[in-house]
Design a protein around this motif. Structure first.
Motif, mmCIF file in Angstrom:
data_model
loop_
_atom_site.group_PDB
_atom_site.id
_atom_site.type_symbol
_atom_site.label_atom_id
_atom_site.label_comp_id
_atom_site.label_asym_id
_atom_site.label_seq_id
_atom_site.Cartn_x
_atom_site.Cartn_y
_atom_site.Cartn_z
ATOM 1 N N HIS A 57 15.949 -47.007 -33.857
ATOM 2 C CA HIS A 57 16.236 -48.438 -33.736
ATOM 3 C C HIS A 57 16.691 -49.027 -35.066
ATOM 4 C CE1 HIS A 57 12.621 -50.106 -35.761
ATOM 5 N NE2 HIS A 57 12.058 -48.990 -35.355
ATOM 6 N N SER A 58 16.441 -48.320 -36.181
ATOM 7 C CA SER A 58 16.939 -48.823 -37.463
ATOM 8 C C SER A 58 17.003 -47.690 -38.477
ATOM 9 C CB SER A 58 16.045 -49.948 -38.005
ATOM 10 O OG SER A 58 14.777 -49.454 -38.395
ATOM 11 N N LEU A 59 17.905 -47.868 -39.447
ATOM 12 C CA LEU A 59 17.976 -46.950 -40.576
ATOM 13 C C LEU A 59 18.371 -47.728 -41.824
ATOM 14 C CD1 LEU A 59 21.229 -46.286 -41.347
ATOM 15 C CD2 LEU A 59 21.062 -45.031 -39.194
ATOM 16 N N HIS A 60 17.897 -47.239 -42.959
ATOM 17 C CA HIS A 60 18.173 -47.875 -44.247
ATOM 18 C C HIS A 60 18.415 -46.760 -45.260
ATOM 19 C CE1 HIS A 60 16.673 -51.635 -42.506
ATOM 20 N NE2 HIS A 60 15.709 -50.882 -41.990
ATOM 21 N N ALA A 61 19.549 -46.842 -45.965
ATOM 22 C CA ALA A 61 19.945 -45.722 -46.821
ATOM 23 C C ALA A 61 20.486 -46.211 -48.153
ATOM 24 C CB ALA A 61 20.996 -44.872 -46.120
ATOM 25 N N TYR A 62 20.355 -45.324 -49.166
ATOM 26 C CA TYR A 62 20.944 -45.560 -50.489
ATOM 27 C C TYR A 62 21.807 -44.361 -50.862
ATOM 28 C CZ TYR A 62 18.095 -49.666 -51.516
ATOM 29 O OH TYR A 62 17.538 -50.920 -51.499
ATOM 30 N N PHE A 63 23.015 -44.654 -51.343
ATOM 31 C CA PHE A 63 23.898 -43.625 -51.876
ATOM 32 C C PHE A 63 23.650 -43.535 -53.384
ATOM 33 C CE2 PHE A 63 25.904 -45.489 -48.167
ATOM 34 C CZ PHE A 63 26.287 -44.379 -47.433
ATOM 35 N N LEU A 64 23.158 -42.389 -53.841
ATOM 36 C CA LEU A 64 22.747 -42.243 -55.235
ATOM 37 C C LEU A 64 23.795 -41.566 -56.110
ATOM 38 C CD1 LEU A 64 19.061 -41.110 -54.593
ATOM 39 C CD2 LEU A 64 19.959 -43.431 -54.810
ATOM 40 N N GLU A 65 24.481 -40.572 -55.570
ATOM 41 C CA GLU A 65 25.510 -39.837 -56.307
ATOM 42 C C GLU A 65 26.654 -39.529 -55.355
ATOM 43 O OE1 GLU A 65 25.517 -39.010 -59.489
ATOM 44 O OE2 GLU A 65 23.415 -39.330 -60.090
ATOM 45 N N ALA A 66 27.856 -39.389 -55.899
ATOM 46 C CA ALA A 66 28.997 -38.986 -55.078
ATOM 47 C C ALA A 66 28.811 -37.552 -54.595
ATOM 48 C CB ALA A 66 30.291 -39.100 -55.887
ATOM 49 N N GLY A 67 29.105 -37.304 -53.324
ATOM 50 C CA GLY A 67 28.975 -35.966 -52.772
ATOM 51 C C GLY A 67 30.228 -35.137 -53.003
ATOM 52 N N GLN A 68 30.048 -33.837 -53.244
ATOM 53 C CA GLN A 68 31.170 -32.912 -53.448
ATOM 54 C C GLN A 68 31.591 -32.314 -52.108
ATOM 55 O OE1 GLN A 68 30.458 -30.088 -56.760
ATOM 56 N NE2 GLN A 68 28.601 -31.268 -57.171
ATOM 57 N N LEU A 69 32.878 -32.349 -51.850
ATOM 58 C CA LEU A 69 33.387 -31.888 -50.563
ATOM 59 C C LEU A 69 33.191 -30.391 -50.341
ATOM 60 C CD1 LEU A 69 36.695 -33.948 -50.428
ATOM 61 C CD2 LEU A 69 34.803 -34.138 -48.806
ATOM 62 N N ASP A 70 33.216 -29.606 -51.393
ATOM 63 C CA ASP A 70 33.189 -28.145 -51.247
ATOM 64 C C ASP A 70 31.801 -27.536 -51.392
ATOM 65 O OD1 ASP A 70 32.990 -28.797 -53.907
ATOM 66 O OD2 ASP A 70 34.345 -27.235 -54.623
ATOM 67 N N VAL A 71 30.770 -28.374 -51.452
ATOM 68 C CA VAL A 71 29.399 -27.876 -51.595
ATOM 69 C C VAL A 71 28.588 -28.321 -50.375
ATOM 70 C CG1 VAL A 71 27.286 -27.933 -52.986
ATOM 71 C CG2 VAL A 71 29.536 -27.996 -54.100
ATOM 72 N N PRO A 72 27.898 -27.402 -49.686
ATOM 73 C CA PRO A 72 27.069 -27.811 -48.540
ATOM 74 C C PRO A 72 26.014 -28.846 -48.957
ATOM 75 C CG PRO A 72 27.307 -25.430 -48.613
ATOM 76 C CD PRO A 72 27.869 -25.947 -49.902
ATOM 77 N N ILE A 73 25.670 -29.708 -48.034
ATOM 78 C CA ILE A 73 24.650 -30.727 -48.277
ATOM 79 C C ILE A 73 23.366 -30.297 -47.574
ATOM 80 C CG2 ILE A 73 24.011 -33.148 -48.022
ATOM 81 C CD1 ILE A 73 26.978 -33.832 -47.887
#
Length: 289
Positions: A57-73
């Motif tokens: 019913h809800s989510l809250h998020a923070y983006f801390l660092e830019a993600g790299q496209l070629d590295v799995p998350i």
């Protein structure tokens, strides 16, 4: 990505342990991972640890660092609370052992209660009467600025139809709001609400921050601003049909201190409010040398 099927493939994660998952990335034209992808994959990871009939019913998020496209998350889910009616999960996303993103999501059992909603705007132009991003590219690609054309040329699984298309060659300040219809490309098979929520979360990171730039459009644009999503919140209210167009009505109440704030509501064509979104993003002017 060019269809709903390709988007669904990106949302699927490899399970490492009961609470750890791994995802891959696809570019949407940026050299870094698209924020909507991380949001949707994190919500997917959280859902994999929900073993009762509970829906987000809800989510809250923070983006801390830019993600790299070629590295799995890598996504690690921690159970913060499992009550009689609600479950709260925390999801931490890492690359190369560095935390790049955190999300908290709350899940609730279906219950009966009072219901109301604010209406959608009256007299909104219908999607059949509007040009899509693809139409704009095909009809006006030869006169579009190079960066705008390059952005529109990126294959996407979603079609967008804004109710108003500013002339990129006539820069002037605009009101701090926008209304954008969107729909997945290709046929959409029946899917459970939890998966539809993940797709909606992915799409919710499109268009929203641009509204905070509108009041400054005579000077500011994507080419002379450093922009990035800082945080993102979303609330889910009702079920919806992904085979029809949905309307994202967005406004920006404020910008300042190199940050812009925007919020929006997502409606069905019939005016049913299905979700609300809020985001603050970086809007840092790039100093000219």
């Amino acid at each position: 990505m060019t269809s709903a099927h390709s988007l669904l493939q990106i949302l699927q994660l490899k399970q490492i342990t009961d609470c750890q998952f791994e995802g891959v990335s696809k570019t949407v034209g940026s050299p870094i991972v698209f924020g909507g992808q991380v949001l949707a994959q994190a919500l997917h990871a959280a859902y994999q640890t929900i073993h009762t009939n509970r829906l987000a019913h809800s989510l809250h998020a923070y983006f801390l660092e830019a993600g790299q496209l070629d590295v799995p998350i890598r996504y690690e889910v921690t159970s913060m609370r499992n009550g009689g009616s609600f479950s709260v999960k925390r999801v931490t996303a890492t690359q190369n052992k560095k935390t790049i993103f955190i999300l908290s999501a709350s899940f609730h059992i279906p219950e009966h209660g009072y219901t109301h909603q604010i209406p959608s705007k009256p007299d909104i132009k219908q999607p059949e009467d509007l040009l899509s991003w693809t139409d704009i590219l095909n009809n006006y690609g030869s006169v579009l600025p190079a960066k705008t054309k390059a952005f529109l040329e990126i294959p996407r699984p979603i079609e967008f139809k804004p109710t108003h298309v500013p002339n990129p060659l006539n820069r002037k300040d605009l009101p701090p709001y926008a209304d954008v219809w969107f729909k997945l490309k290709g046929p959409v098979a029946h899917m459970e609400l939890e998966l539809k929520q993940q797709i909606l979360t992915y799409i919710s990171d499109y268009n929203i921050l641009s509204v905070a730039i509108h009041p400054h459009a005579s000077e500011a644009h994507w080419g002379n601003l450093q922009t990035a999503s800082l945080d993102h919140s979303m609330w889910f209210f009702r079920d919806f049909d992904l085979n029809d167009w949905l309307l994202f009505s967005i406004e920006s109440p404020s910008s300042g201190n190199a940050r812009g704030f925007a919020r929006g509501h997502i409606y069905t064509r019939q005016g049913v409010l299905v979700a609300s979104v809020a985001q603050e993003g970086l809007m840092r002017p790039i100093k000219q040398a």
